[in-house]
Design an enzyme around this catalytic site. Structure first.
Site, PDB file in Angstrom:
ATOM      1  N   HIS A 108       0.818  -1.222   0.000  1.00  0.00           N
ATOM      2  CA  HIS A 108       0.000   0.000   0.000  1.00  0.00           C
ATOM      3  C   HIS A 108       0.851   1.270   0.000  1.00  0.00           C
ATOM      4  CE1 HIS A 108       0.411  -0.134   4.527  1.00  0.00           C
ATOM      5  NE2 HIS A 108       0.474   1.167   4.349  1.00  0.00           N
ATOM      6  N   ASP A 138       0.168  -7.577   1.366  1.00  0.00           N
ATOM      7  CA  ASP A 138       0.596  -6.193   1.562  1.00  0.00           C
ATOM      8  C   ASP A 138       2.120  -6.076   1.577  1.00  0.00           C
ATOM      9  OD1 ASP A 138       0.236  -3.475   1.803  1.00  0.00           O
ATOM     10  OD2 ASP A 138       0.032  -3.501   3.987  1.00  0.00           O
ATOM     11  N   SER A 216       4.729   2.599   7.870  1.00  0.00           N
ATOM     12  CA  SER A 216       4.403   1.438   7.051  1.00  0.00           C
ATOM     13  C   SER A 216       5.608   0.993   6.226  1.00  0.00           C
ATOM     14  CB  SER A 216       3.249   1.764   6.114  1.00  0.00           C
ATOM     15  OG  SER A 216       2.058   1.970   6.829  1.00  0.00           O
TER      16      SER A 216
END
Length: 377
Positions: A108, A138, A216
């Protein structure tokens, strides 16, 4: 006589008021004098750092060069001039995976981007190329070309043996504040989370180490400085840190990333059978079994070589049921989803023990997993 008394009383009152005024003004006078003579205060010796502080500092110093800052941009077209422009899209973190310049991050972080740049801890900046991605996990792999002074890869740990209460350390770039260290513990294990795409990420590590937007793709480390997870998301109604963060376990990362580097995509392992949940439910209602019925084995597949049988159809519309898969590696199955979730923990080429029900008997078969095709499980 009275005049003398009044004069004495007045004098006494004056003296008392003068003394009170002086007393109240004394701090101001002392402060004024001190301000005119102000000098740096002597430093109190601190003493040695605590052992856990030393360990944390050493961990950060050893690992920070293995963490990168990722900035992405998106190409847009001016509707009037038809010119194409790159506009900033977002930022995230990444992990130096190997000496070849592969960088692991979240899918993402780079999804929808037309360009990504990677900045190293020493300030050098490089254009990144997308090598492969697995949206369902992911995870994505980028590659940068660093001719000299390549950053060192992160140390790899394990996640299957983690315990709740172990210390965790997260390094990343929250809100664009580069190379930030936060600490916490393993709060829980084996969490699941549904992505916006509908994909379910399993076996997640829950931690209370502060993870915010920009973290992230960064590493979650154990106290030995080994990678135990890739920070992926937070649980927060406000979108900011609320004490619950999630990381993809390193055992999953270490299984998926090599495939992304070699193949550019994740290749799902398969038993080499065809099954259908709708038909399975209809058959259950008629025959009353538990498990997944094999419709057929794919030609040349490991399941066919192991002797698994599919259903046999007759001209009058009747059929004999094929083998019914009851469990895989001791884990019961009741749908194709159950099969896929169990196989998710294995690689193509691994062998698994499949328990099947056949003519009222339970039989165990060993099947080598193969790449999944467009159909089958």
């Amino acid at each position: 006589m009275e005049d003398r008394f009044v004069r004495r009383l007045f004098a006494l009152t004056f003296v008392v008021m003068t003394l009170m005024l002086f007393w109240q003004s004394l701090p101001w006078i002392e402060g004024f004098i001190a301000s005119q003579q102000a000098q740096p205060r002597p430093v109190t010796p601190r003493g040695n750092l605590a052992e856990d502080e030393k360990a944390t500092i050493e961990l950060f110093e050893k690992t920070k060069d293995s963490v990168v800052y990722i900035a992405t941009s998106q190409a847009v077209i001016d509707p009037w001039s038809r010119n194409i422009y790159n506009i900033p899209r977002g930022t995230g973190s990444g992990i130096v995976w190997d000496e070849a310049g592969h960088i692991v991050t979240n899918y993402h972080v780079i999804a929808g981007a037309s360009e990504a740049r990677v900045r190293l801890n020493d300030g050098r900046d490089y254009h990144a190329v997308l090598v492969g991605a697995s949206p369902r996990h992911d995870l994505a792999v980028l590659r940068i070309s660093v001719p000299i002074g390549r950053p060192k890869p992160v140390m790899i740990g394990t996640s299957h043996d983690l315990k709740v209460g172990q210390k965790t350390f997260a390094i990343g770039n929250p809100f664009g504040l580069d190379w930030t260290l936060t600490t916490g513990i393993v709060s829980a294990l084996d969490r699941s989370m549904t992505e916006s795409s509908g994909a379910v990420i399993r076996h997640l590590i829950q931690t209370d180490a502060a993870i915010n937007p920009g973290n992230s793709g960064g590493p979650l480390l154990d106290s030995a400085g080994r990678l135990i997870g890739v920070n992926t998301a937070i649980f927060s109604p406000s979108g900011a840190y609320a004490g619950i963060g999630f990381a993809i376990p390193v055992d999953t990362v270490n299984r998926i990333v090599p495939q992304l580097i070699v193949n550019g995509r994740y290749i799902e392992p398969s038993l080499g059978i065809e099954a259908d949940d709708r038909i399975n439910r209809l058959a259950k209602s008629r025959l009353g079994f538990d498990g997944v019925m094999v419709l057929r084995t794919l030609p040349g597949s490991s399941a066919q070589q192991a002797g698994l049988r599919g259903i046999t159809l007759y001209p009058d519309g009747s059929f004999d049921p094929g083998d019914i898969i009851v469990s895989i590696e001791g884990k019961t199955v009741d749908s194709i989803k159950d099969i896929n979730e169990i196989l998710e923990d294995y690689r193509v080429g691994d062998r698994v023990t499949v328990e099947i029900a056949r003519e009222g008997r339970l039989i165990k078969k060993e099947i080598m997993l193969e790449p999944a095709g467009e159909q089958g499980s």
